[in-house]
Scaffold this motif. Structure first.
Motif, PDB file in Angstrom:
ATOM      1  N   ARG A 134       2.750   5.960  -3.349  1.00  0.00           N
ATOM      2  CA  ARG A 134       3.803   6.581  -3.581  1.00  0.00           C
ATOM      3  C   ARG A 134       3.879   7.026  -5.070  1.00  0.00           C
ATOM      4  O   ARG A 134       4.437   7.711  -5.630  1.00  0.00           O
ATOM      5  CB  ARG A 134       5.333   6.084  -3.278  1.00  0.00           C
ATOM      6  CG  ARG A 134       5.429   6.292  -1.918  1.00  0.00           C
ATOM      7  CD  ARG A 134       6.799   5.952  -1.594  1.00  0.00           C
ATOM      8  NE  ARG A 134       7.236   5.963   0.043  1.00  0.00           N
ATOM      9  CZ  ARG A 134       8.253   5.910   0.274  1.00  0.00           C
ATOM     10  NH1 ARG A 134       9.442   5.191  -0.347  1.00  0.00           N
ATOM     11  NH2 ARG A 134       8.512   5.978   1.526  1.00  0.00           N
ATOM     12  N   LYS A 135       3.017   6.111  -5.971  1.00  0.00           N
ATOM     13  CA  LYS A 135       3.250   6.396  -7.348  1.00  0.00           C
ATOM     14  C   LYS A 135       2.368   7.421  -7.885  1.00  0.00           C
ATOM     15  O   LYS A 135       1.289   7.802  -7.833  1.00  0.00           O
ATOM     16  CB  LYS A 135       2.643   4.940  -7.982  1.00  0.00           C
ATOM     17  CG  LYS A 135       3.593   4.237  -8.344  1.00  0.00           C
ATOM     18  CD  LYS A 135       3.437   3.001  -9.389  1.00  0.00           C
ATOM     19  CE  LYS A 135       4.614   2.582 -10.070  1.00  0.00           C
ATOM     20  NZ  LYS A 135       4.366   1.707 -10.987  1.00  0.00           N
ATOM     21  N   TYR A 146       0.693  -1.272   0.015  1.00  0.00           N
ATOM     22  CA  TYR A 146       0.070   0.171  -0.144  1.00  0.00           C
ATOM     23  C   TYR A 146       0.733   1.511   0.037  1.00  0.00           C
ATOM     24  O   TYR A 146       0.434   2.290  -0.562  1.00  0.00           O
ATOM     25  CB  TYR A 146      -1.085  -0.031   1.136  1.00  0.00           C
ATOM     26  CG  TYR A 146      -2.050  -0.836   0.920  1.00  0.00           C
ATOM     27  CD1 TYR A 146      -2.947  -0.747  -0.131  1.00  0.00           C
ATOM     28  CD2 TYR A 146      -2.410  -1.955   1.998  1.00  0.00           C
ATOM     29  CE1 TYR A 146      -3.949  -1.592  -0.265  1.00  0.00           C
ATOM     30  CE2 TYR A 146      -3.701  -2.932   1.671  1.00  0.00           C
ATOM     31  CZ  TYR A 146      -4.391  -2.602   0.491  1.00  0.00           C
ATOM     32  OH  TYR A 146      -5.438  -3.549   0.437  1.00  0.00           O
ATOM     33  N   ILE A 147       1.937   1.162   0.614  1.00  0.00           N
ATOM     34  CA  ILE A 147       2.841   2.531   0.629  1.00  0.00           C
ATOM     35  C   ILE A 147       3.299   2.644  -0.544  1.00  0.00           C
ATOM     36  O   ILE A 147       3.292   3.925  -1.292  1.00  0.00           O
ATOM     37  CB  ILE A 147       3.909   2.035   1.762  1.00  0.00           C
ATOM     38  CG1 ILE A 147       3.425   2.171   3.047  1.00  0.00           C
ATOM     39  CG2 ILE A 147       5.007   3.197   1.521  1.00  0.00           C
ATOM     40  CD1 ILE A 147       4.553   1.868   4.112  1.00  0.00           C
ATOM     41  N   LEU A 148       3.910   1.659  -1.481  1.00  0.00           N
ATOM     42  CA  LEU A 148       4.343   1.721  -2.676  1.00  0.00           C
ATOM     43  C   LEU A 148       3.218   2.180  -3.678  1.00  0.00           C
ATOM     44  O   LEU A 148       3.582   3.123  -4.647  1.00  0.00           O
ATOM     45  CB  LEU A 148       4.896   0.241  -3.251  1.00  0.00           C
ATOM     46  CG  LEU A 148       5.771   0.194  -4.249  1.00  0.00           C
ATOM     47  CD1 LEU A 148       6.992   1.255  -4.426  1.00  0.00           C
ATOM     48  CD2 LEU A 148       6.044  -1.175  -4.608  1.00  0.00           C
TER      49      LEU A 148
END
Length: 105
Positions: free
Chosen positions: A104-105, A99-101
């Motif tokens: 970040r997109k 979810y963090i990745l």
């Protein structure tokens, strides 16, 4: 395909083949079924840690480290608790970094 893609593909395919080998060894009695969950957690934690290092993504590295700790702890608890630790390791090592990745997109 980039060099990064190739490294990650080889890493996760090696995880898959090792997991299949462990399952067969458990099925034929070479490995106790009680240690299978901790072994899987330790194995996927290693792959998560290496993937995080390759991608230089700190949440995956931390997730891999936490998975190792939970996998090690799973050797010392009952089977039902092993399943809870496995679920917790999946949340920490995969879902949270994923979810963090994504955000970040």
């Amino acid at each position: 395909r980039t060099y990064l893609d190739s490294m990650l593909i080889y890493l996760w395919w090696s995880f898959t083949f090792t997991l299949i080998l462990l399952l067969f060894m458990t099925f034929y009695g070479f490995i106790s079924f009680e240690v299978m969950n901790p072994l899987i957690v330790i194995l996927f934690s290693m792959c998560t840690f290496v993937s995080g290092g390759i991608m230089r993504f700190r949440p995956l590295i931390i997730g891999g480290l936490m998975g190792w700790i939970l996998g090690g702890a799973a050797f010392f608890v009952e089977r039902d608790s092993q399943l809870l630790l496995t679920a917790l390791a999946i949340v920490i090592a995969y879902l949270i970094p994923g979810y963090i990745l994504k955000y970040r997109k």
